[in-house]
Design an enzyme around this catalytic site. Structure first.
Site, mmCIF file in Angstrom:
data_model
loop_
_atom_site.group_PDB
_atom_site.id
_atom_site.type_symbol
_atom_site.label_atom_id
_atom_site.label_comp_id
_atom_site.label_asym_id
_atom_site.label_seq_id
_atom_site.Cartn_x
_atom_site.Cartn_y
_atom_site.Cartn_z
ATOM 1 N N ARG A 147 -8.212 -0.968 8.300
ATOM 2 C CA ARG A 147 -9.258 -0.032 7.888
ATOM 3 C C ARG A 147 -9.571 0.935 9.022
ATOM 4 N NH1 ARG A 147 -13.987 -1.641 3.631
ATOM 5 N NH2 ARG A 147 -14.296 0.470 2.932
ATOM 6 N N CYS A 148 -8.522 1.533 9.530
ATOM 7 C CA CYS A 148 -8.654 2.292 10.769
ATOM 8 C C CYS A 148 -7.459 3.203 10.880
ATOM 9 C CB CYS A 148 -8.680 1.280 11.911
ATOM 10 S SG CYS A 148 -8.179 1.881 13.503
ATOM 11 N N GLU A 158 -12.736 4.316 6.136
ATOM 12 C CA GLU A 158 -12.670 3.489 7.341
ATOM 13 C C GLU A 158 -13.804 3.767 8.325
ATOM 14 O OE1 GLU A 158 -8.828 4.943 8.613
ATOM 15 O OE2 GLU A 158 -9.788 5.873 10.325
ATOM 16 N N GLN A 209 0.823 -1.206 0.000
ATOM 17 C CA GLN A 209 0.000 0.000 0.000
ATOM 18 C C GLN A 209 0.861 1.261 0.000
ATOM 19 O OE1 GLN A 209 -2.674 -2.291 3.256
ATOM 20 N NE2 GLN A 209 -3.221 -0.158 3.051
#
Ligand code: CDP
Length: 788
Positions: A375-376, A745, A226
């Site tokens: 996702r945070c 998120e 990523q």
């Protein structure tokens, strides 16, 4: 989703607010995506890792002979082999140290112990099975509380000065003032809340293809990452001493099948594959299989002791939280350097009160390292769960409606920018409006009436609310860095002579639709139709430097960079248009897609005409061409918020939970593509129901992972997902050039407490005050038995 955003461009141009279809879907839906495993290079070899069956053991001996005797096996690489090049350890993102391959001790079950390189994957797997390793198992530390016992064995004697298993102690806020407020308060609610260890479980597992060209000295690595640029720099820093220099390293992150934070870290196998191609001179591919993916890495794993103080009327006065964080055998959390606990200090939530105190002890155990920001935004999920469970507990304790209690305690819209008790400066929000919209959508009064009737009939029905504040978009670079690399992001735009464009970014989409939404931002700013703008990310030889995509940072950072780079081009274009129209720049105004002479609308030049002129007919002395780059260093983070309401019914006899309704109202500021936002919310909510009701990594006392397959690690599918009802309010970010905030998120962060609050509300007539997630039917059934 309803579109409450007012579009400035036509649907053909497709600027902000248009639900245009995703450009990238043509290749994804036709199975034409190009993932790392699709990369096939001439002479490519395959690598399979040998992994430890034990959670904690001494390595007595590694015998490679049988493996090397298998035709097609070319090499077996061990920690001792890497040690010759000083490549057997590597730094983690939080400056701890992690073994690439061990030389003497394994620290968690499934740790990489050796690598087998062979002509194909099947032979490599046979080779891995033939590597004979003698271990001397030791008593593993599995329970993080026991890791702190005085007589607990020291897990990391390799670390100078390390005397126990504590990694660090962290604290923020005013302890004395908070404790005093708690002491004096009418009401104090307390709870130990555990957010279990979970997996990212993306569809594509991790992998790489490393290829070193001896003639050019260039290393190319196709990688499921990523953050390709950050990886390039880390590889140069870690392997510089063996001759790998940054300009000779190219990281290519092709299509990625879901990242969710799990593809930020550097995994040991990446380093081994790079070392292997360097030593053998042929490309080496490593693709993690599903079982490997499910026993390595993790997110969450926070044990939080919370205390919330309030007046008897329910005015919140203070919040205190003491956390124990289980990091496994090394701190590999993917957090910014100065934020070892990420953005956990957002735990004071959406409420206006004076004082708070948060502290955390991080410990080593014999478990896999990870601590990824699933996702945070680096521990926001934990923070939101803590405060939202506690606010609900307070409401139940004083017998006040949880929506009313929240309304009475919310930060008011005129209080923004709002300085939180733990030091964040919330940019904007209208929390009352967001919750009001959710209450309206669910038909709150009617739902409460229905609940009262069902309760009278002995049925278990619950309504749960979560009103969260998020914090996304790291930098600013003065506060945020990863291993010293400042957190900003970038966009580079080239407008071609015929008025079409190519733009490149320092971020990297993993399914979020950047090829569409970045093009929409440029369409908005330049008036060039979005489908005439190519977007590229992920190749460090071509893309401008950036810190990558995770923690919903792309829109707040690279999205802003795109807008500003486009505005630089518009400024240049204005000079050219003035020259072509023989007027002064002040006489021109910008309308989407063209420069118009004020008061003479028939006199204008389109962006396409201006682009052509920038290569063919431009003012004397002007630099030709239409290119601009911007590195955007945000002045602050963005603070999206949401109000989620969940309605459940529980079957008393079995504990089965039925999510009847789920309303998610998000406020992510101005919206670029409502359809993509809708998709992000649906996906995020499903990844929110996952830890709330299904997922948790479980260990036995010896440190064996008990659920390392999808048969027993339960990932929700479409069947388990309820019908999501979504809505929006729009409170633009005052400091973002587009007024946009991140969104990806929010639903993963906001859904678990809404679901937990609903289930606990359903069980509250029985006297149940708290259950830790995942709240499974057996847990509910046990609670019903205990309280009946
Ligand atoms: O960093 P990441 O792309 O994961 O998260 P994000 O910035 O929240 O964006 C996720 C997707 O939603 C991207 O395609 C964004 O462009 C889109 N989005 C949007 O359309 N409007 C917003 N206000 C925020 C995000």
């Amino acid at each position: 989703m309803e579109n409450i955003f007012k579009c400035k461009t036509s649907p053909e141009v497709g600027g902000m607010g248009h639900s245009v279809k995703r450009k990238e879907d043509a290749r994804f839906l036709h199975g034409k995506g190009k993932y790392v495993d699709d990369v096939k290079l001439p002479g490519m070899l395959s690598m399979v890792m040998v992994r430890s069956p034990y959670a904690y053991a001494k390595i007595i001996n590694i015998n490679k002979e049988d493996a090397l005797a298998i035709p097609g096996v070319l090499a077996v690489i061990t920690g001792e082999d890497l040690a010759q090049y000083n490549l057997h350890w590597m730094p983690t993102l939080l400056s701890d140290t992690q073994m690439v391959l061990p030389t003497d001790t394994v620290m968690h079950q499934s740790q990489e112990v050796a690598a087998v390189i062979a002509s194909d994957r099947y032979i490599a797997a046979d080779g891995a099975a033939a590597v004979k390793i003698d271990y001397e198992p030791m008593k593993a530390i599995v329970d993080p509380w026991k890791a702190l016992d005085e007589d607990a064995p020291l897990l990391r004697p390799d670390k100078e000065g390390q005397k126990d298993n504590q990694i660090y102690h962290w604290e923020r806020g005013d302890r004395a003032k908070t404790e005093e407020a708690i002491k004096k308060a009418d009401i104090v609610v307390k709870e130990r809340i555990y957010l279990p260890r979970i997996h990212v479980a993306s569809i594509e597992t991790c992998g790489c293809v490393s290829s070193y060209d001896k003639d050019t000295g260039k290393l190319t690595v196709y990688l499921t990452t990523q953050a390709p640029h950050a990886i390039r720099t880390v590889v140069a820093l870690v392997a510089g001493h063996v001759g790998l220099s940054e300009e000779k390293i190219r990281i290519i992150s092709p299509d990625i099948g879901g990242g969710f934070g799990g593809k930020v870290p550097v995994f040991p196998a990446y380093v081994v594959a790079i070392a292997a191609t360097f030593l053998i001179g042929k490309p080496v591919k490593w693709i993690e299989d599903r079982s490997e993916n499910l026993v390595n890495g993790f997110a969450r794993d926070y044990h939080m002791d919370c205390e919330l103080a309030a007046t008897k009327e329910g005015k919140i006065q203070a919040f205190k939280v003491k956390t124990l964080a289980d990091h496994g055998y090394t701190d590999a959390s993917a957090n910014p350097s100065k934020f070892p606990t990420g953005m956990f200090s957002i735990c004071t939530g959406s409420y206006d009160y004076d004082t708070a105190f948060a502290e955390l002890d991080a410990v080593y155990t014999n478990k896999a390292p990870g601590g990824v920001a699933y996702r945070c935004s680096f521990r926001v999920t934990e923070a939101v769960h803590a405060i939202e469970r506690m606010v609900d507990k307070l409401a139940h304790k004083i017998g006040k409606d949880p929506a009313q209690l929240r309304m009475e305690n919310f930060i008011k819209k005129e209080q923004f920018p709002y300085k939180s008790p733990l030091g964040w400066s919330y940019d904007s929000g209208n929390y009352h409006a967001t919750l009001n919209k959710a209450l309206e959508m669910v038909g709150y009064d009617k739902i409460l009436k229905e609940q009262a009737e069902k309760r009278k009939a002995g049925k278990l029905m619950g309504v749960g609310i979560c009103t969260f504040t998020e914090v996304v978009g790291a930098g600013p670079s003065k506060d945020f860095d990863i291993l010293g690399i400042a957190m900003f992001d970038s966009a580079e735009i080239r407008i071609h002579p015929t008025g079409k464009a190519l733009a490149r970014f320092g971020t990297k989409s993993q399914g979020q639709g950047h090829e569409t939404t970045y093009a929409q931002i440029l369409a908005e700013e330049l008036g060039i139709p979005y489908n005439q703008i190519e977007i590229e990310e992920g190749d460090t030889d071509t893309a401008p430097y950036g810190l990558g995509t995770y923690a919903s940072r792309s829109t707040p950072t690279a999205g802003a960079a795109a807008a500003i780079a486009a505005r630089k081009l518009r400024d240049k274009g204005k000079k050219i248009a003035a020259y072509l129209l023989e007027v002064s720049e002040e006489d021109l105004e910008w309308e989407p897609g063209k420069y118009v002479v004020k008061g003479a609308p028939e006199k204008s030049k389109t962006i396409q005409e201006v682009a052509f002129a920038s290569y063919t007919n431009f003012p004397e002395g002007m630099e030709p061409g239409m290119e601009a780059t911007h590195y955007y260093d945000p002045p602050n983070l963005t603070f999206p918020n949401g109000a989620y309401i969940c309605v459940v019914e529980i079957e008393k006899e079995t504990g089965a939970i039925d999510v009847k309704r789920f309303i998610a109202v998000d406020d992510c500021g101005n919206i670029i593509n409502p359809m993509i936002v809708e998709g992000q919310v649906h996906g995020g909510l499903t990844q929110g129901i996952a830890p709330a009701m299904y997922e948790a990594i479980q260990y036995d006392d010896e440190g064996n992972v008990l659920n390392g397959t999808f048969m027993d690690y339960l990932v929700p599918t479409a069947v388990e997902s309820p019908h999501w009802e979504t809505g929006h309010t729009i409170t633009p970010s005052p400091h973002h050039p587009l007024g946009a905030k991140g969104v990806a998120e929010s639903p993963t962060v906001g859904a678990p407490p809404a679901i937990a609050n609903a289930i606990i509300d359903a069980l509250s007539p029985l006297g149940v005050e708290h259950l830790d997630i995942p709240i499974t039917p057996d847990k509910v059934w046990e609670a019903i038995q205990k309280h009946s």
